[in-house]
Motif scaffolding. Structure first.
Motif, short mmCIF file in Angstrom:
data_model
loop_
_atom_site.label_atom_id
_atom_site.label_comp_id
_atom_site.label_asym_id
_atom_site.label_seq_id
_atom_site.Cartn_x
_atom_site.Cartn_y
_atom_site.Cartn_z
N VAL A 192 19.53 12.91 -14.50
CA VAL A 192 18.82 13.77 -13.31
C VAL A 192 17.13 13.65 -13.61
O VAL A 192 16.51 13.60 -12.69
CB VAL A 192 19.21 15.13 -13.05
CG1 VAL A 192 20.67 15.14 -13.00
CG2 VAL A 192 18.73 15.92 -14.25
N ALA A 193 16.82 13.06 -14.82
CA ALA A 193 15.38 12.97 -14.99
C ALA A 193 15.19 11.48 -15.69
O ALA A 193 14.16 11.41 -16.36
CB ALA A 193 15.01 14.17 -15.93
N LEU A 223 25.58 16.61 -10.73
CA LEU A 223 25.26 15.62 -9.80
C LEU A 223 23.92 15.22 -9.96
O LEU A 223 23.16 15.95 -10.24
CB LEU A 223 25.77 15.77 -8.44
CG LEU A 223 27.38 16.09 -8.03
CD1 LEU A 223 27.34 16.52 -6.85
CD2 LEU A 223 27.94 14.63 -7.92
N PRO A 224 23.38 13.71 -9.89
CA PRO A 224 22.14 13.66 -9.74
C PRO A 224 21.57 14.05 -8.49
O PRO A 224 22.27 14.41 -7.41
CB PRO A 224 22.25 11.95 -9.97
CG PRO A 224 23.18 11.84 -9.24
CD PRO A 224 24.38 12.66 -9.69
N PRO A 225 20.25 13.91 -7.99
CA PRO A 225 19.72 14.30 -6.70
C PRO A 225 20.27 13.30 -5.81
O PRO A 225 20.64 12.18 -6.06
CB PRO A 225 18.14 14.06 -6.94
CG PRO A 225 17.84 14.06 -8.60
CD PRO A 225 19.11 13.51 -9.25
N SER A 226 20.15 13.92 -4.51
CA SER A 226 20.75 13.38 -3.26
C SER A 226 20.39 11.93 -3.14
O SER A 226 20.97 10.97 -2.58
CB SER A 226 20.70 14.09 -2.27
OG SER A 226 19.56 14.28 -2.04
N GLU A 227 18.96 11.76 -3.60
CA GLU A 227 18.27 10.41 -3.12
C GLU A 227 18.76 9.45 -4.14
O GLU A 227 18.91 8.25 -3.64
CB GLU A 227 16.73 10.42 -3.35
CG GLU A 227 16.20 11.05 -4.51
CD GLU A 227 15.85 12.58 -4.42
OE1 GLU A 227 15.22 12.94 -5.24
OE2 GLU A 227 16.76 13.30 -3.70
N LEU A 265 22.13 4.49 -5.00
CA LEU A 265 23.32 3.69 -5.70
C LEU A 265 24.34 3.05 -4.62
O LEU A 265 25.00 2.21 -4.88
CB LEU A 265 24.13 4.67 -6.72
CG LEU A 265 23.19 5.29 -7.93
CD1 LEU A 265 23.94 6.12 -8.78
CD2 LEU A 265 22.78 3.99 -8.76
N LYS A 266 24.62 4.03 -3.82
CA LYS A 266 25.66 3.77 -2.63
C LYS A 266 25.18 2.74 -1.88
O LYS A 266 25.83 1.68 -1.51
CB LYS A 266 25.92 5.04 -1.78
CG LYS A 266 26.80 5.98 -2.29
CD LYS A 266 26.90 7.24 -1.54
CE LYS A 266 27.86 6.83 -0.38
NZ LYS A 266 29.25 6.75 -0.86
N GLN A 280 31.01 20.41 -3.67
CA GLN A 280 29.76 19.96 -3.97
C GLN A 280 29.75 18.38 -4.07
O GLN A 280 28.96 17.77 -3.35
CB GLN A 280 28.99 20.54 -5.32
CG GLN A 280 28.85 22.03 -5.04
CD GLN A 280 28.20 22.41 -6.54
OE1 GLN A 280 27.09 21.68 -6.66
NE2 GLN A 280 28.46 23.48 -7.17
N VAL A 281 30.81 17.74 -4.76
CA VAL A 281 30.79 16.36 -4.89
C VAL A 281 31.37 15.77 -3.71
O VAL A 281 30.77 14.90 -3.29
CB VAL A 281 32.30 16.15 -6.03
CG1 VAL A 281 32.42 14.60 -5.72
CG2 VAL A 281 31.66 16.56 -7.48
N ALA A 282 32.28 16.28 -2.85
CA ALA A 282 32.69 15.76 -1.55
C ALA A 282 31.39 16.05 -0.61
O ALA A 282 31.05 14.88 0.21
CB ALA A 282 33.71 16.85 -0.91
N ALA A 283 30.65 16.88 -0.49
CA ALA A 283 29.41 16.96 0.28
C ALA A 283 28.26 16.11 -0.15
O ALA A 283 27.57 15.59 0.65
CB ALA A 283 28.81 18.44 0.05
N ALA A 284 28.38 15.60 -1.41
CA ALA A 284 27.30 14.70 -1.75
C ALA A 284 27.52 13.29 -1.49
O ALA A 284 26.77 12.40 -1.55
CB ALA A 284 27.14 14.76 -3.33
N GLY A 285 28.86 12.91 -0.81
CA GLY A 285 29.08 11.76 -0.67
C GLY A 285 29.49 10.81 -1.70
O GLY A 285 29.65 9.49 -1.67
#
Length: 362
Positions: free
Chosen positions: A114-115, A137-141, A146-147, A165-170
């Protein structure tokens, strides 16, 4: 949803995934599993960016197949000098037994993903087929980057709240880590209440609650275990301890002896080695951590700085019992086979187990 959904997503043929096992897995191990049709994995959470690049390239030299790269997403450590000094003082007599002294101070020996923008950059440049997350999870950006690069994403969870949280993060698929698993517990918040859900219960809860493919992990050592979690709706099984005794791993001789001995029948949780709860075989360090007089260890991964130093001091004198001998609850079923041979046995056992289930239902 059939297991073909996940297999197509990851570009693999068989529903068998080798767990990342940071510090244990090697390019040779990951490549052997991927070449056999499963998904090999490498844990790079304990490496810097260039170290990760090196093992990605080394693995690509051994297989044209997809493999997984795993990173740690824990909160970066905050130094607490008083707590660290108290811990070093507590360990001092044990260092002294082996003619050594504790480190003068402790440091955060791993950089959390994450850092770590340098690690993100390596992934965007090297484009491993799959990246997986542990401890959160890492930050959304970062997930979006990565995606966009075409990388498929997995994340380990220990309860349905984390899975949401994982599902919401994509993220593309969920790794359900049961309490039976060896190594570090993947809880997002180490200070939160842990439901300690078993692999079977967690797998079934997630399959019923989420549309994402579920990969079951924890205590799975043979084809019968794989068949069991597939019957519960998992689309693949992730095995770590099952592969630890393979000659392709980087474990030392003490760890290898222990997991192939009576020691494998006794595992426990400890935070003493690394600062974060992990399951390993009972040894001198886990017993040290269970002492009622023991102070609270420094936070992860700062405590690991002391733990690795003590292990090195003892190991130099022939004592391997201070190592991080991570192992799941069914470690006694480990087999010392080359990874390709073990994979073939797992496949045959899986087929036999499915056939027996079919006969039972007929």
């Amino acid at each position: 949803m059939t297991n073909q959904t996940l297999l197509r997503l990851l570009g693999i043929e068989k529903p068998i995934i080798q767990a990342p096992m940071a510090g244990v897995s090697t390019p040779a191990l990951a490549a052997a599993v991927s070449n056999a049709g499963g998904l090999g994995s490498l844990g790079v959470g304990a490496m810097n960016a260039e170290g990760a690049r090196k093992v990605i390239k080394a693995t690509r030299a051994l297989t044209p197949k997809p493999f997984n790269i795993n990173v740690f997403c824990h909160s970066p450590a905050t130094s607490d000098e008083a707590r660290e000094r108290q811990w070093l003082n507590w360990l001092a007599p044990h260092f002294e037994k082996y003619g050594a002294t504790p480190p003068a101070s402790l440091s955060e020996i791993y950089t959390s993903f994450v850092a770590d923008p340098a690690m993100v950059e390596v992934f965007l440049e090297e484009k491993p087929a799959i990246v997986s997350f542990h401890f959160g999870l890492p930050p959304s950006e970062v997930i979006a980057e990565l995606k966009k690069a075409g990388i498929k994403l997995l994340a380990a969870v220990t309860n349905p709240r984390e899975a949401a949280q994982v599902a919401a993060a994509g993220v593309d698929a969920i790794v359900a880590q049961g309490i039976e698993a060896g190594g570090h517990r993947g809880v997002f918040d180490p200070d939160a209440f842990d439901d300690r859900l078993g692999t079977f219960a967690l797998t079934r809860l997630l399959v019923k609650a989420f549309q994402l493919p579920v990969i079951a992990s924890g205590g799975i050592m043979d084809g019968a275990g794989i068949a069991a979690v597939l019957a519960l709706g998992a689309q693949a099984a992730q095995l770590g301890t099952a592969f630890v005794a393979c000659p392709e791993t980087s474990i030392d001789e003490g760890y290898r002896r222990a997991i192939l001995s009576e020691s494998a029948r006794h595992t426990t949780f400890t935070a003493a080695i690394s600062g974060r709860v992990a399951r390993g075989m009972v040894n001198r360090f886990t017993e040290l951590g269970s002492d009622a007089q023991s102070p609270k260890p420094p936070v992860y991964p700062t405590a690991y700085d002391a733990g690795k130093a003590l292990h090195a001091a003892a190991k130099a004198k022939g004592e391997f019992g201070y190592g991080a001998q991570w192992a799941g609850q069914a470690a006694a079923l480990a087999r010392s086979l080359p990874a390709a041979e073990l994979f073939a046995q797992l496949e045959n056992e899986l087929k036999d187990s499915v056939r027996e289930l079919q006969q039972y239902g007929s």
